[in-house]
Design a protein around this motif. Structure first.
Motif, short mmCIF file in Angstrom:
data_model
loop_
_atom_site.label_atom_id
_atom_site.label_comp_id
_atom_site.label_asym_id
_atom_site.label_seq_id
_atom_site.Cartn_x
_atom_site.Cartn_y
_atom_site.Cartn_z
N ALA A 132 0.83 -1.21 0.00
CA ALA A 132 0.00 0.00 0.00
C ALA A 132 0.86 1.26 0.00
O ALA A 132 0.56 2.24 -0.69
CB ALA A 132 -0.92 -0.01 1.22
N ALA A 133 1.96 1.23 0.77
CA ALA A 133 2.86 2.38 0.79
C ALA A 133 3.51 2.58 -0.58
O ALA A 133 3.66 3.71 -1.06
CB ALA A 133 3.94 2.18 1.87
N MET A 134 3.90 1.47 -1.19
CA MET A 134 4.48 1.55 -2.53
C MET A 134 3.48 2.15 -3.52
O MET A 134 3.85 2.97 -4.39
CB MET A 134 4.91 0.16 -2.98
N ALA A 135 2.21 1.77 -3.40
CA ALA A 135 1.19 2.29 -4.31
C ALA A 135 1.07 3.81 -4.18
O ALA A 135 0.93 4.52 -5.19
CB ALA A 135 -0.15 1.62 -4.02
N ARG A 136 1.15 4.30 -2.97
CA ARG A 136 1.03 5.75 -2.76
C ARG A 136 2.23 6.48 -3.36
O ARG A 136 2.07 7.52 -4.01
CB ARG A 136 0.90 6.05 -1.27
N LEU A 145 5.84 15.17 0.50
CA LEU A 145 4.64 14.37 0.58
C LEU A 145 4.76 13.30 1.66
O LEU A 145 3.84 13.09 2.46
CB LEU A 145 4.35 13.72 -0.78
N VAL A 146 5.92 12.64 1.72
CA VAL A 146 6.13 11.60 2.73
C VAL A 146 6.10 12.21 4.12
O VAL A 146 5.52 11.64 5.06
CB VAL A 146 7.46 10.87 2.46
N LEU A 147 6.71 13.36 4.30
CA LEU A 147 6.68 14.03 5.59
C LEU A 147 5.25 14.37 6.01
O LEU A 147 4.86 14.21 7.17
CB LEU A 147 7.53 15.30 5.54
N ALA A 182 5.78 2.72 6.81
CA ALA A 182 6.59 2.14 5.75
C ALA A 182 7.12 3.21 4.81
O ALA A 182 8.17 3.02 4.18
CB ALA A 182 5.77 1.10 4.98
N LEU A 183 6.43 4.34 4.69
CA LEU A 183 6.91 5.40 3.81
C LEU A 183 8.17 6.05 4.36
O LEU A 183 9.06 6.45 3.59
CB LEU A 183 5.82 6.46 3.63
#
Length: 689
Positions: free
Chosen positions: A381-385, A410-412, A428-429
């Protein structure tokens, strides 16, 4: 006299108070005895003990009617006579010498256990053994078939002569079976079977086949509530099952005399059924057998339900990941690319490594490879984002460093959101890595930036592979650090290799050794082979047998547009040169035999060059690129982004970009180091000249 060192255990049913002891010499004369022994055997010290003579060996030649037995020193013998059980132990020489009258033998006497009680004890022992074996061996696997085969092999031949396990078809694919009330509505498929040699099962349903439907019967209805069905007489089952003779032979084996069926019952759902039969074993199944089988099958039911839920989650994660990753083989004007992904532990898991190949305007292409923390559905799911964010930012046509900066922000932002406790994808991000590179087939230049990711490998024709020297940036989620852009030339016919650290890292080695193995594998690869074959050979030579991390590998064989596919001019900031620009465009399209695109392209170039000269100044660049599409670019020194608007009827201008958008297939703008470039694309109907 001391106790013998090699004496065996006494019968398990005897207590210390039940035992009697007799010490004999070689002639069978009682040297000493306990009070109970004297009562049981009617022998006193100094007398010959006739009941025990047959158990004793003689000295030298055997004479007389008494059969002499021979035992090794320290050995023992057991016997059973007239309701008594004997344990005979030979005393060692030193112990015998210490005893009066040459004592040589110690005999332990206990009341013999009744045959019925011994048989009951043996049955209980077998049941306990089955229960223990099931507890140890069942539930250790998430493979439903393996679990089913383990169970039926445990049941045959000690507990049953034939055992079968049938599962609902929905369970096999990970779905939850429906709630059913009637046995006739259940649809099962045989998963495993085991049989002894003395039972006929040739006509029974084979493993892998679906059970034919049968009508609902009162005999089997307790199964729907999770209760076992005990049939002590198979003839009753044949009469009450409600199946036609042709179907009946698929269910009931020949030669069976009793049966027990136990449902696989978990969380109120019927997952399947286990059925056992006896034919060779003489005793019919009893209630204790049904209770034992129900206990064992309950363990299997929990294991099957866990495996079903795992299968469902795994299928969902794999489907999600496959839908997110691009096709493994892609071919664009700028490059041919092949990507390979392998999760940790083999090809059955899911993880967070990914690759992507994104076509960009002006025939350029972006190569992306990334890695998020962890494995499983949360990592996917993190990879998809992240992948979606990269594709969105790539559509803005940002340079690699700026794109990674936006991705880091974005990750922050995502990691600072309030966690719900149901997902760990935000975690995970944090610490995820990413590499973004843009290749231009016209200039043969590649611009790349990295966020905590290993650099790509450049394999040029006739040269050794080299890792591109890049300024490493921090992983995503750190914030406040720049991502430096590295630009390098890509010789014609070169290959680029992008990878995640799982390819070069191992538990027992450092990353430098893995990178050297990768470089050597690329050096030994035949560049004329297909990229898919090269990637497979790299996996075989570089990847550990059991990788500890997910692995993604992206190979790209770059293309170069020849000079006759590109035409470019530079114009001064003079509106009188707009007509000359139109002439240049029409003439070039005529040379390329694309006269059918001349009118639209002439109008587009005229509008864009006019706007550039009027609002940005000079110099103004004009470029045409011909490949699978026709690209028209106009560059100027201004960093002001053009804005599409709808002009009013009374406005004298403001319709230029609107016309461009209506006449072309795509258009857009990107910033450059010297200003900006506005581009358009039109499809070429016929084959390239």
């Amino acid at each position: 006299m001391r106790e013998p060192e090699h004496g065996g255990p006494t019968p398990a049913s005897a207590s210390v108070s039940d035992m009697a002891a007799v010490v004999l010499n070689d002639e069978g004369v009682v040297v000493a005895c306990s009070v109970m022994a004297e009562t049981l055997l009617e022998c006193s010290p100094g007398e010959l003990c006739a009941p025990l003579l047959a158990l004793l060996p003689g000295n030298g030649t055997e004479t007389g009617p008494v059969r002499r037995l021979v035992a090794a020193p320290g050995g023992d013998r057991s016997g059973r006579t007239a309701g008594l059980a004997f344990k005979v132990v030979r005393l060692e020489a030193r112990a015998a010498g210490d005893c009066a009258s040459g004592a040589r033998w110690l005999v332990l006497v206990t009341p013999a256990e009744p045959t019925a009680r011994a048989a009951q004890r043996d049955t209980e022992r077998r049941r306990m053994g089955l229960s223990h074996a099931a507890a140890v061996s069942i539930g250790a696997s998430l493979d439903v078939t393996e679990m089913a085969e383990t169970l039926v092999n445990l049941l045959v031949p000690d507990f049953a002569d034939l055992a079968t396990l049938d599962l609902a078809e929905t369970v096999l694919v990970g779905d939850e079976p429906p709630h059913l009330d009637a046995t006739g509505d259940v649809r099962l498929r045989r998963i495993a079977a085991a049989q002894g040699p003395e039972i006929s099962a040739e006509d029974l349903l084979a493993v892998g086949e679906a059970l034919p439907p049968v009508s609902d019967s009162a005999l089997m209805r307790p199964l729907m509530k999770g209760w076992p069905v005990l049939v002590s007489d198979v003839a009753v089952l044949r009469e009450r099952l409600g199946a036609d003779p042709e179907s009946l032979r698929l269910f009931v084996p020949n030669g069976a005399h009793s049966s027990v069926a136990v449902p696989l019952y978990a969380r109120g759902l019927i997952l399947g059924c286990v059925t056992v039969w006896r034919g060779q074993l003489p005793s019919a199944f009893v209630e204790e057998d049904a209770a034992l089988l129900q206990d064992v099958v309950s363990r299997v039911a929990l294991g099957v339900d866990n495996a079903r839920r795992y299968t469902k989650e795994h299928r969902s994660a794999v489907a999600l990941q496959r839908s997110l990753l691009p096709r493994s083989a892609l071919d664009f004007a700028a490059a041919e690319a092949v990507g390979v992904y392998q999760p940790a532990g083999g090809g059955l898991g899911v993880g967070g490594d990914w690759f992507d190949v994104i076509p960009l305007p002006s025939l350029r292409v972006a190569f992306v490879v990334g890695d998020v923390v962890g494995h499983g559905l949360d990592a996917t799911a993190a990879m998809a984002r992240l992948r979606t964010a990269v594709q969105t930012l790539a559509d803005l046509d940002l340079d690699p460093g700026e794109l990674l900066t936006h991705l880091d922000d974005l990750v922050l932002g995502l990691s600072s959101e309030q966690m719900t406790g149901e997902s760990r994808s935000e975690t995970a991000l944090l610490g995820a890595t990413c590499q973004y590179a843009v290749y231009d087939p016209v200039t043969r230049e590649c611009a790349a930036a990295t966020a905590g990711h290993p650099p790509p490998v450049l394999v040029s024709p006739g040269e050794e592979p080299v890792f591109v020297g890049m300024m490493p940036g921090p992983p995503l989620g750190v914030g406040g650090m720049p991502f430096e852009v590295t630009e390098f030339d890509v010789p014609t016919g070169s290959m680029l290799a992008f990878f995640t650290d799982g390819l070069v890292e191992s538990r027992d080695g450092d990353i430098e050794e893995g990178m050297e193995r990768l470089r050597s594998a690329l050096a030994g690869a035949d560049s004329s082979r297909a990229l898919g074959e090269i990637s497979q050979s790299i996996f075989e030579s570089v990847l550990p047998q059991e990788p500890a991390d997910d692995v993604a590998l992206l190979l790209a064989r770059t293309h170069v547009l020849s000079s006759d596919h590109v035409a470019e001019w530079e114009l001064e900031a003079d509106l009188s040169l707009v007509a000359h620009a139109r002439e240049l465009v029409v003439g070039q399209l005529s040379d390329w035999q694309l006269d059918d695109l001349g009118f639209v392209t002439e109008l587009v170039a005229s509008e864009l060059v006019t706007n550039a000269i009027r609002y940005a100044g000079g110099p103004v660049g004009l470029r045409l690129i011909r490949d699978r599409v026709l690209v028209c670019e106009v560059s100027d020194p201004s960093s002001t982004q053009p804005r599409l608007r709808r002009a009013r009827e009374t406005d004298e201008g403001g319709r230029g970009l609107f016309l461009v958008a209506q006449l072309t297939d795509r258009w857009g703008s990107r910033f450059t180091r010297t200003g900006k470039t506005i581009w358009t694309e039109q499809a070429i109907g016929g084959p390239l000249a």
